[in-house]
Design a protein around this motif. Structure first.
Motif, PDB file in Angstrom:
ATOM      1  N   THR A   6       0.894  -1.271   0.084  1.00 11.83           N
ATOM      2  CA  THR A   6      -0.227   0.015  -0.134  1.00 11.83           C
ATOM      3  C   THR A   6       0.763   1.028  -0.041  1.00 11.83           C
ATOM      4  O   THR A   6       0.370   2.402   0.083  1.00 11.83           O
ATOM      5  CB  THR A   6      -1.195  -0.257   1.088  1.00 11.83           C
ATOM      6  N   GLY A   7       2.052   1.183   0.345  1.00 15.46           N
ATOM      7  CA  GLY A   7       2.927   2.571   0.695  1.00 15.46           C
ATOM      8  C   GLY A   7       2.674   3.317  -0.885  1.00 15.46           C
ATOM      9  O   GLY A   7       2.763   4.405  -1.238  1.00 15.46           O
ATOM     10  N   THR A   8       3.076   2.371  -2.505  1.00 13.50           N
ATOM     11  CA  THR A   8       2.612   3.275  -4.066  1.00 13.50           C
ATOM     12  C   THR A   8       0.975   3.659  -3.376  1.00 13.50           C
ATOM     13  O   THR A   8       1.300   5.238  -4.010  1.00 13.50           O
ATOM     14  CB  THR A   8       2.662   2.588  -4.534  1.00 13.50           C
ATOM     15  N   LEU A   9       0.309   3.306  -3.289  1.00 13.89           N
ATOM     16  CA  LEU A   9      -1.317   3.799  -2.865  1.00 13.89           C
ATOM     17  C   LEU A   9      -1.144   4.921  -1.787  1.00 13.89           C
ATOM     18  O   LEU A   9      -2.528   6.112  -2.436  1.00 13.89           O
ATOM     19  CB  LEU A   9      -2.767   2.532  -2.904  1.00 13.89           C
ATOM     20  N   ASP A  10      -0.192   4.671  -0.657  1.00 13.88           N
ATOM     21  CA  ASP A  10      -0.977   6.316  -0.239  1.00 13.88           C
ATOM     22  C   ASP A  10       0.411   7.797  -0.420  1.00 13.88           C
ATOM     23  O   ASP A  10      -0.210   8.574  -0.984  1.00 13.88           O
ATOM     24  CB  ASP A  10       0.549   5.238   1.547  1.00 13.88           C
ATOM     25  N   PHE A  11       1.089   7.587  -1.718  1.00 13.66           N
ATOM     26  CA  PHE A  11       1.887   8.288  -2.575  1.00 13.66           C
ATOM     27  C   PHE A  11       0.911   8.343  -3.536  1.00 13.66           C
ATOM     28  O   PHE A  11       0.570  10.157  -3.273  1.00 13.66           O
ATOM     29  CB  PHE A  11       2.709   7.727  -3.123  1.00 13.66           C
ATOM     30  N   HIS A  12       0.313   7.643  -3.645  1.00 13.42           N
ATOM     31  CA  HIS A  12      -0.439   8.843  -5.217  1.00 13.42           C
ATOM     32  C   HIS A  12      -1.948   8.689  -4.593  1.00 13.42           C
ATOM     33  O   HIS A  12      -2.651  10.259  -4.522  1.00 13.42           O
ATOM     34  CB  HIS A  12      -0.723   7.798  -6.294  1.00 13.42           C
ATOM     35  N   GLY A  13      -2.306   8.437  -3.312  1.00 14.88           N
ATOM     36  CA  GLY A  13      -3.076   8.927  -2.780  1.00 14.88           C
ATOM     37  C   GLY A  13      -3.477  10.817  -1.965  1.00 14.88           C
ATOM     38  O   GLY A  13      -3.755  11.094  -2.584  1.00 14.88           O
ATOM     39  N   LYS A  14      -2.261  10.572  -1.347  1.00 19.65           N
ATOM     40  CA  LYS A  14      -1.385  12.201  -1.326  1.00 19.65           C
ATOM     41  C   LYS A  14      -1.369  12.801  -2.132  1.00 19.65           C
ATOM     42  O   LYS A  14      -1.869  14.144  -2.331  1.00 19.65           O
ATOM     43  CB  LYS A  14      -0.220  11.843   0.020  1.00 19.65           C
ATOM     44  N   ALA A  15      -0.844  12.753  -3.232  1.00 13.98           N
ATOM     45  CA  ALA A  15      -0.619  13.412  -4.246  1.00 13.98           C
ATOM     46  C   ALA A  15      -2.186  13.603  -5.453  1.00 13.98           C
ATOM     47  O   ALA A  15      -2.524  14.450  -5.421  1.00 13.98           O
ATOM     48  CB  ALA A  15      -0.081  12.506  -5.356  1.00 13.98           C
ATOM     49  N   LEU A  16      -3.332  13.057  -5.189  1.00 18.24           N
ATOM     50  CA  LEU A  16      -4.760  13.013  -5.660  1.00 18.24           C
ATOM     51  C   LEU A  16      -5.362  13.803  -4.872  1.00 18.24           C
ATOM     52  O   LEU A  16      -6.079  15.661  -5.399  1.00 18.24           O
ATOM     53  CB  LEU A  16      -5.367  11.222  -5.448  1.00 18.24           C
ATOM     54  N   MET A  17      -5.252  14.044  -2.926  1.00 17.90           N
ATOM     55  CA  MET A  17      -5.815  15.017  -2.464  1.00 17.90           C
ATOM     56  C   MET A  17      -5.563  16.771  -2.726  1.00 17.90           C
ATOM     57  O   MET A  17      -5.835  17.407  -2.352  1.00 17.90           O
ATOM     58  CB  MET A  17      -5.108  14.787  -0.860  1.00 17.90           C
ATOM     59  N   LEU A  18      -4.136  16.607  -3.336  1.00 18.09           N
ATOM     60  CA  LEU A  18      -3.620  17.658  -2.941  1.00 18.09           C
ATOM     61  C   LEU A  18      -3.466  18.014  -4.794  1.00 18.09           C
ATOM     62  O   LEU A  18      -3.815  18.882  -4.839  1.00 18.09           O
ATOM     63  CB  LEU A  18      -1.447  17.478  -3.448  1.00 18.09           C
ATOM     64  N   ARG A  19      -3.474  17.006  -6.024  1.00 15.91           N
ATOM     65  CA  ARG A  19      -4.555  17.726  -6.513  1.00 15.91           C
ATOM     66  C   ARG A  19      -5.511  18.257  -6.518  1.00 15.91           C
ATOM     67  O   ARG A  19      -5.543  19.534  -7.356  1.00 15.91           O
ATOM     68  CB  ARG A  19      -4.162  16.630  -8.069  1.00 15.91           C
ATOM     69  N   SER A  20      -6.488  17.542  -6.475  1.00 14.73           N
ATOM     70  CA  SER A  20      -8.026  18.632  -6.061  1.00 14.73           C
ATOM     71  C   SER A  20      -7.866  19.778  -5.184  1.00 14.73           C
ATOM     72  O   SER A  20      -8.696  19.968  -5.702  1.00 14.73           O
ATOM     73  CB  SER A  20      -8.615  16.911  -4.878  1.00 14.73           C
ATOM     74  N   GLU A  21      -7.358  19.622  -4.224  1.00  9.99           N
ATOM     75  CA  GLU A  21      -7.026  21.148  -3.428  1.00  9.99           C
ATOM     76  C   GLU A  21      -6.278  21.685  -4.648  1.00  9.99           C
ATOM     77  O   GLU A  21      -7.293  23.205  -4.337  1.00  9.99           O
ATOM     78  CB  GLU A  21      -5.677  20.702  -2.586  1.00  9.99           C
ATOM     79  N   LEU A  60      -2.982  13.681   7.399  1.00 15.93           N
ATOM     80  CA  LEU A  60      -3.460  13.470   6.189  1.00 15.93           C
ATOM     81  C   LEU A  60      -4.625  12.920   5.802  1.00 15.93           C
ATOM     82  O   LEU A  60      -5.336  12.611   4.993  1.00 15.93           O
ATOM     83  CB  LEU A  60      -2.659  12.659   5.986  1.00 15.93           C
ATOM     84  N   THR A  61      -5.562  12.363   6.032  1.00 18.63           N
ATOM     85  CA  THR A  61      -6.997  11.811   6.786  1.00 18.63           C
ATOM     86  C   THR A  61      -7.955  13.253   6.651  1.00 18.63           C
ATOM     87  O   THR A  61      -9.403  12.925   6.653  1.00 18.63           O
ATOM     88  CB  THR A  61      -7.357  10.982   7.982  1.00 18.63           C
ATOM     89  N   GLN A  62      -7.784  14.277   7.353  1.00 20.28           N
ATOM     90  CA  GLN A  62      -8.633  15.159   7.100  1.00 20.28           C
ATOM     91  C   GLN A  62      -8.927  16.121   6.035  1.00 20.28           C
ATOM     92  O   GLN A  62      -8.133  15.912   4.764  1.00 20.28           O
ATOM     93  CB  GLN A  62      -7.788  16.366   8.299  1.00 20.28           C
ATOM     94  N   PRO A  63      -9.943  16.370   5.475  1.00 23.14           N
ATOM     95  CA  PRO A  63     -10.298  16.324   4.099  1.00 23.14           C
ATOM     96  C   PRO A  63      -9.572  17.818   3.792  1.00 23.14           C
ATOM     97  O   PRO A  63      -8.530  17.790   2.209  1.00 23.14           O
ATOM     98  CB  PRO A  63     -11.493  17.246   4.277  1.00 23.14           C
ATOM     99  N   SER A  64      -8.530  18.242   4.315  1.00 23.40           N
ATOM    100  CA  SER A  64      -8.036  19.901   3.819  1.00 23.40           C
ATOM    101  C   SER A  64      -6.263  19.627   4.404  1.00 23.40           C
ATOM    102  O   SER A  64      -6.195  19.970   5.520  1.00 23.40           O
ATOM    103  CB  SER A  64      -8.177  20.986   3.501  1.00 23.40           C
ATOM    104  N   THR A  65      -5.755  18.732   3.161  1.00 24.99           N
ATOM    105  CA  THR A  65      -4.402  18.840   4.265  1.00 24.99           C
ATOM    106  C   THR A  65      -3.590  20.149   3.783  1.00 24.99           C
ATOM    107  O   THR A  65      -2.968  20.304   4.949  1.00 24.99           O
ATOM    108  CB  THR A  65      -3.708  17.598   3.148  1.00 24.99           C
ATOM    109  N   LEU A  66      -4.084  20.842   3.710  1.00 21.86           N
ATOM    110  CA  LEU A  66      -3.050  21.856   3.656  1.00 21.86           C
ATOM    111  C   LEU A  66      -3.950  23.335   4.789  1.00 21.86           C
ATOM    112  O   LEU A  66      -3.102  23.961   4.596  1.00 21.86           O
ATOM    113  CB  LEU A  66      -3.560  23.150   2.384  1.00 21.86           C
ATOM    114  N   ASN A  67      -4.911  23.183   5.318  1.00 24.62           N
ATOM    115  CA  ASN A  67      -5.303  23.510   6.672  1.00 24.62           C
ATOM    116  C   ASN A  67      -5.615  25.068   6.186  1.00 24.62           C
ATOM    117  O   ASN A  67      -4.811  25.758   6.574  1.00 24.62           O
ATOM    118  CB  ASN A  67      -4.733  23.645   7.584  1.00 24.62           C
ATOM    119  N   ILE A  68      -6.244  25.536   4.751  1.00 22.29           N
ATOM    120  CA  ILE A  68      -7.121  26.176   5.128  1.00 22.29           C
ATOM    121  C   ILE A  68      -7.994  27.331   5.032  1.00 22.29           C
ATOM    122  O   ILE A  68      -8.290  28.273   4.653  1.00 22.29           O
ATOM    123  CB  ILE A  68      -7.389  26.528   2.672  1.00 22.29           C
TER     124      ILE A  68
END
Length: 161
Positions: A6-21, A60-68
């Motif tokens: 799941t390490g690869t999926l975690d990396f890409h999952g985090k990237a996906l959250m940042l891309r959506s933000e 990282l499980t929070q809706p906004s990783t950028l804490n805006i």
């Protein structure tokens, strides 16, 4: 053993959250293209991704990783106190402090430099925003396709096909 899968999926999952933000930020810039005095916002994806990889999974499980949202927990709740000095409400969006890195503040959001000055002090360049929107959309889609392909590969390996 499972974390290796799941390490690869975690990396890409985090990237996906940042891309959506980032997509939401660019869409906000486009929507405010005619608003007088609006300053275009963006964040450094590379720095945000490095920050996301260095954080614990609980953050990282929070809706906004950028804490805006301006709260210490990252989401608004009536009991949250403002995380920014001078804020009167926890829902206020904090303004970035100038850290010498292109105006990026503690949450990674920053104001874009104005390329073409406008009479109404609006810094949104629609051509650049559309270009960034399409670029980010393609990168989001490719990340999503990679996640789908990887999960299908893992599933077929488990099923023995």
């Amino acid at each position: 053993m499972l974390d290796k899968l799941t390490g690869t999926l975690d990396f890409h999952g985090k990237a996906l959250m940042l891309r959506s933000e980032r997509q939401r930020t660019i869409a906000s810039n486009i929507a405010n293209g005619d608003t007088p005095g609006y300053q275009a916002r963006d964040f450094d994806f590379k720095a945000a991704m490095q920050d996301a990889l260095g954080q614990t999974d609980a953050k990282l499980t929070q809706p906004s990783t950028l804490n805006i949202s301006g709260t210490t927990a990252g989401t608004y709740a009536p009991g949250n106190t403002p995380a920014v000095a001078g804020a009167t409400d926890p829902r206020h969006i904090p303004l970035p402090r100038n850290t010498g890195q292109g105006g990026l503040g503690e949450n990674g959001m920053g104001y874009r430099d104005q390329i073409q000055p406008a009479m109404d002090n609006n810094s949104v360049d629609m051509d650049r925003e559309r270009s960034n929107f399409v670029d980010n959309s393609i990168r989001y889609e490719s990340t999503l396709r990679f996640i789908n392909g990887y999960s299908k590969t893992i599933l077929s390996a488990i099923q023995g096909q």
